[in-house]
Design an enzyme around this catalytic site. Structure first.
Site, PDB file in Angstrom:
ATOM      1  N   SER A  50       0.825  -1.217   0.000  1.00 56.00           N
ATOM      2  CA  SER A  50       0.000   0.000   0.000  1.00 56.00           C
ATOM      3  C   SER A  50       0.858   1.265   0.000  1.00 56.00           C
ATOM      4  O   SER A  50       0.340   2.378  -0.035  1.00 56.00           O
ATOM      5  CB  SER A  50      -0.937   0.012   1.216  1.00 56.00           C
ATOM      6  OG  SER A  50      -0.192  -0.146   2.410  1.00 56.00           O
ATOM      7  N   ASN A 109      -2.066  -2.503  12.995  1.00 55.87           N
ATOM      8  CA  ASN A 109      -3.524  -2.404  12.928  1.00 55.87           C
ATOM      9  C   ASN A 109      -4.057  -1.177  13.674  1.00 55.87           C
ATOM     10  O   ASN A 109      -4.910  -0.453  13.169  1.00 55.87           O
ATOM     11  CB  ASN A 109      -4.166  -3.681  13.486  1.00 55.87           C
ATOM     12  CG  ASN A 109      -3.801  -4.909  12.672  1.00 55.87           C
ATOM     13  OD1 ASN A 109      -3.200  -4.785  11.597  1.00 55.87           O
ATOM     14  ND2 ASN A 109      -4.138  -6.083  13.168  1.00 55.87           N
ATOM     15  N   THR A 133     -40.916  25.758  -9.698  1.00 57.26           N
ATOM     16  CA  THR A 133     -41.206  24.400  -9.246  1.00 57.26           C
ATOM     17  C   THR A 133     -41.444  23.626 -10.534  1.00 57.26           C
ATOM     18  O   THR A 133     -41.979  24.189 -11.506  1.00 57.26           O
ATOM     19  CB  THR A 133     -42.470  24.319  -8.351  1.00 57.26           C
ATOM     20  OG1 THR A 133     -43.585  24.796  -9.104  1.00 57.26           O
ATOM     21  CG2 THR A 133     -42.324  25.168  -7.087  1.00 57.26           C
ATOM     22  N   HIS A 134     -40.993  22.397 -10.576  1.00 61.70           N
ATOM     23  CA  HIS A 134     -41.072  21.586 -11.806  1.00 61.70           C
ATOM     24  C   HIS A 134     -40.338  22.273 -12.962  1.00 61.70           C
ATOM     25  O   HIS A 134     -40.667  22.049 -14.121  1.00 61.70           O
ATOM     26  CB  HIS A 134     -42.528  21.324 -12.218  1.00 61.70           C
ATOM     27  CG  HIS A 134     -43.399  20.877 -11.090  1.00 61.70           C
ATOM     28  ND1 HIS A 134     -43.586  19.556 -10.757  1.00 61.70           N
ATOM     29  CD2 HIS A 134     -44.115  21.590 -10.176  1.00 61.70           C
ATOM     30  CE1 HIS A 134     -44.388  19.461  -9.707  1.00 61.70           C
ATOM     31  NE2 HIS A 134     -44.718  20.687  -9.331  1.00 61.70           N
ATOM     32  N   SER A 182     -15.199  25.851 -27.637  1.00 60.02           N
ATOM     33  CA  SER A 182     -15.312  24.627 -28.422  1.00 60.02           C
ATOM     34  C   SER A 182     -14.281  24.666 -29.538  1.00 60.02           C
ATOM     35  O   SER A 182     -13.996  25.738 -30.081  1.00 60.02           O
ATOM     36  CB  SER A 182     -16.724  24.539 -29.014  1.00 60.02           C
ATOM     37  OG  SER A 182     -16.719  23.712 -30.149  1.00 60.02           O
ATOM     38  N   LYS A 212     -19.053  29.252 -29.009  1.00 58.25           N
ATOM     39  CA  LYS A 212     -19.343  28.585 -27.745  1.00 58.25           C
ATOM     40  C   LYS A 212     -18.533  29.094 -26.561  1.00 58.25           C
ATOM     41  O   LYS A 212     -17.357  29.385 -26.662  1.00 58.25           O
ATOM     42  CB  LYS A 212     -19.083  27.081 -27.884  1.00 58.25           C
ATOM     43  CG  LYS A 212     -20.042  26.399 -28.825  1.00 58.25           C
ATOM     44  CD  LYS A 212     -21.371  26.114 -28.176  1.00 58.25           C
ATOM     45  CE  LYS A 212     -21.206  24.968 -27.218  1.00 58.25           C
ATOM     46  NZ  LYS A 212     -22.453  24.302 -26.908  1.00 58.25           N
ATOM     47  N   ASN A 219     -18.517  27.378 -22.912  1.00 55.18           N
ATOM     48  CA  ASN A 219     -19.114  26.271 -22.160  1.00 55.18           C
ATOM     49  C   ASN A 219     -18.840  26.378 -20.659  1.00 55.18           C
ATOM     50  O   ASN A 219     -17.724  26.692 -20.264  1.00 55.18           O
ATOM     51  CB  ASN A 219     -18.572  24.942 -22.680  1.00 55.18           C
ATOM     52  CG  ASN A 219     -18.958  24.700 -24.127  1.00 55.18           C
ATOM     53  OD1 ASN A 219     -20.046  25.081 -24.556  1.00 55.18           O
ATOM     54  ND2 ASN A 219     -18.064  24.072 -24.877  1.00 55.18           N
ATOM     55  N   GLU A 237     -20.065  22.035 -14.879  1.00 51.20           N
ATOM     56  CA  GLU A 237     -20.355  20.701 -15.418  1.00 51.20           C
ATOM     57  C   GLU A 237     -19.462  19.647 -14.777  1.00 51.20           C
ATOM     58  O   GLU A 237     -19.909  18.554 -14.417  1.00 51.20           O
ATOM     59  CB  GLU A 237     -20.152  20.680 -16.937  1.00 51.20           C
ATOM     60  CG  GLU A 237     -21.281  21.357 -17.686  1.00 51.20           C
ATOM     61  CD  GLU A 237     -20.988  21.443 -19.177  1.00 51.20           C
ATOM     62  OE1 GLU A 237     -21.890  21.129 -19.955  1.00 51.20           O
ATOM     63  OE2 GLU A 237     -19.871  21.830 -19.569  1.00 51.20           O
ATOM     64  N   TYR A 286      -9.333  -6.688  12.686  1.00 49.29           N
ATOM     65  CA  TYR A 286      -8.710  -6.161  11.473  1.00 49.29           C
ATOM     66  C   TYR A 286      -8.667  -7.225  10.379  1.00 49.29           C
ATOM     67  O   TYR A 286      -8.414  -8.400  10.638  1.00 49.29           O
ATOM     68  CB  TYR A 286      -7.280  -5.669  11.751  1.00 49.29           C
ATOM     69  CG  TYR A 286      -6.580  -5.183  10.490  1.00 49.29           C
ATOM     70  CD1 TYR A 286      -6.725  -3.871  10.055  1.00 49.29           C
ATOM     71  CD2 TYR A 286      -5.821  -6.061   9.715  1.00 49.29           C
ATOM     72  CE1 TYR A 286      -6.121  -3.446   8.877  1.00 49.29           C
ATOM     73  CE2 TYR A 286      -5.213  -5.631   8.537  1.00 49.29           C
ATOM     74  CZ  TYR A 286      -5.368  -4.329   8.115  1.00 49.29           C
ATOM     75  OH  TYR A 286      -4.784  -3.911   6.958  1.00 49.29           O
ATOM     76  N   LYS A 315      -8.292   3.578   2.070  1.00 50.55           N
ATOM     77  CA  LYS A 315      -7.560   4.839   1.930  1.00 50.55           C
ATOM     78  C   LYS A 315      -7.803   5.576   0.621  1.00 50.55           C
ATOM     79  O   LYS A 315      -8.075   6.777   0.611  1.00 50.55           O
ATOM     80  CB  LYS A 315      -6.066   4.591   2.114  1.00 50.55           C
ATOM     81  CG  LYS A 315      -5.698   4.358   3.551  1.00 50.55           C
ATOM     82  CD  LYS A 315      -4.328   3.760   3.684  1.00 50.55           C
ATOM     83  CE  LYS A 315      -4.265   2.804   4.837  1.00 50.55           C
ATOM     84  NZ  LYS A 315      -5.209   1.672   4.779  1.00 50.55           N
TER      85      LYS A 315
END
Ligand code: ARG
Length: 470
Positions: free
Chosen positions: A32, A119, A164-165, A286, A292, A294, A299, A326, A334
């Site tokens: 590790s 441990n 709303t919606h 773009s 564009k 963006n 995003e 353990y 991790k």
């Protein structure tokens, strides 16, 4: 394996009972150190506290303790200067540092691992590391909240349609909308603080699983390391990863919030909404479409929530079938945690920077709020004020809206005479009610959207931000 080069074949501290060497691929597969070297500072911090406690208990001599503490300091410096050769055969950060210590100070180094095991050591390291990271993340949440509060104050009177919606519903103030996000972040701040209380418990002294036969003082070590207390059961202490899951759950909710914020910014910055302008510094173009711009940053933030959710599920799945105490499975705790922390710290920083550079297109917001009959509820409330029952008022306003739809005009474009055809109680005073400003100003109660309430919320938030930094 990042940064450091790995050396080969170093004597394994546990090799005593083995006759054959570890298969080379297995060695790499089980190691590790490639990722847990990130814990070096906390590993050293834990070891130094452990050594001090051992000396106070008469288990180590004072000179051995001093040599260990100084030796570990030198190793820390070497690691930080990139002058430390991490070894895969030495498996992990713990054995790498211990071997380097023995090479550095001789036999005293071999005595450090008295009364402890990897441990309890690894569980302690992760908690020390995560405690620190939680504090960084909470500070970053506070910073973002501060930016939102500034925006809320500046735009306390700016009106946009509330949805709303995703259909225009009622006018709201932009400041109120910012303060909604502030509240979401306040819950995140609290959740992380709550998780921190259970992170801040010390496994050290549980040794492999059953405790140790040396006369250790776990309260001493806990106090040195700033832990609230030593974990009360040695089996639980080495196997518990609830704290990691709790943190991840709080992180997942926070990421979900950042993703929702991002979604709104993406919508609002589109040509169709045009409510806000994101600074060029947070957008890209773009390669084919010259026009564009963006919203890459929001995003990507929306996208990054996915990996945080994934890590939460990974940790739950990691733990679900582990018998006490353990198990090597735990080594898999991790990387998800590291990635969550990196994702959140980066995300919170860029979000705050981006919001600080945000511009509001007040006219576009206002124009949008004037569409979609957003003050229809105000007309119904007005009729109720004139003595009608709300259900009847709703019906009447519905018919007025239908006429507006037919004529493609707003309620305010209808004449008093036309409005009175729907209900004779309507008078000249109706037009004040139908304005956007009248609508928001009327919602003047605790938690409402009125500019006065936004300012009150901003004042309350400032008090919180100033008084409860962590
Ligand atoms: N690298 C291990 C981990 O991350 C450290 C503990 C190893 N303990 C052991 N008994 N193999 O969990």
């Amino acid at each position: 394996m990042q940064h450091q080069e790995l050396t080969q074949a170093t004597h394994k501290p546990w090799a005593g009972r083995f006759n054959e060497p570890t298969d080379a691929f297995v060695e790499a597969f089980t190691a590790s150190v490639g990722f847990d070297q990130r814990l070096y500072r906390h590993d050293i911090q834990g070891s130094q506290a452990h050594a001090r406690m051992l000396a106070r208990q008469g288990i180590l001599s004072d000179s051995e303790c001093e040599a260990i503490i100084q030796g570990l300091e030198r190793i820390k410096t070497r690691i930080e200067q990139g002058d430390f050769a991490w070894s895969v055969p030495l498996e992990d950060v713990h054995m790498n540092i211990e071997a380097a210590l023995t090479a550095e100070i001789g036999d005293a180094g071999k005595r450090l691992h008295t009364g402890r095991s990897r441990n309890d050591q690894v569980a302690t390291d992760i908690r020390l590391w995560l405690r620190e990271e939680v504090d960084h993340i909470r500070a970053a949440v506070r910073r973002l909240q501060g930016v939102l509060v500034e925006l809320a104050e500046r735009e306390a009177e700016t009106i946009l349609p509330g949805f709303t919606h995703l259909q225009a519903a009622q006018p709201v103030t932009f400041g109120h909308h910012m303060m909604a996000w502030y509240e979401m972040l306040e819950r995140d701040f609290e959740r992380l603080g709550d998780a921190r209380r259970r992170i801040n418990v010390m496994p050290l002294g549980a040794a492999a699983l059953a405790g140790t036969s040396y006369p250790i003082d776990r309260h001493d070590t806990a106090e040195q390391l700033g832990f609230e207390r030593p974990a009360a059961n040695s089996l639980d202490a080495v196997s518990d990863r609830d704290f990691a899951i709790e943190f991840s759950a709080a992180a997942a909710i926070l990421s979900m919030h950042l993703s929702r914020f991002s979604e709104e910014l993406i919508l609002w910055s589109s040509a169709q909404f045009g409510f806000i302008t994101l600074s060029d510094a947070f957008c890209t173009g773009s390669s084919i479409m010259p026009q564009k711009k963006n919203p890459d940053v929001p995003e990507l933030l929306r996208g990054k929530s996915a990996r945080v959710f994934g890590h939460l599920i990974a940790l739950l799945t990691l733990m679900k079938a582990q018998p006490l105490a353990y198990n090597k499975d735990n080594q898999e705790d991790k990387e998800p945690l590291f990635d969550i922390v990196d994702t959140l710290r980066g995300g919170l920083k860029v979000f705050a920077d981006m919001m600080g550079a945000l511009r509001c297109n007040r006219e576009r917001m206002r124009a949008a709020a004037l569409q979609g009959f957003t003050t229809a509820t105000d007309l119904a409330d007005y009729l109720v004020g004139k003595g009608l029952a709300f259900r009847d008022a709703h019906e009447i306003v519905g018919r007025a809206v239908a006429l507006g739809v037919e004529r493609d005009c707003d309620l305010t474009d209808l004449s008093l005479e036309e409005l009175r055809r729907f209900s004779p109680v309507i008078g000249e005073d109706v037009f004040a009610v139908l304005t956007l400003e009248g609508s928001v100003a009327a919602r003047d109660h605790f938690g409402g959207t009125a500019p006065a309430q936004v300012r009150a919320a901003v004042a309350r938030a400032r008090e919180v931000l100033e008084s409860r930094l962590l």
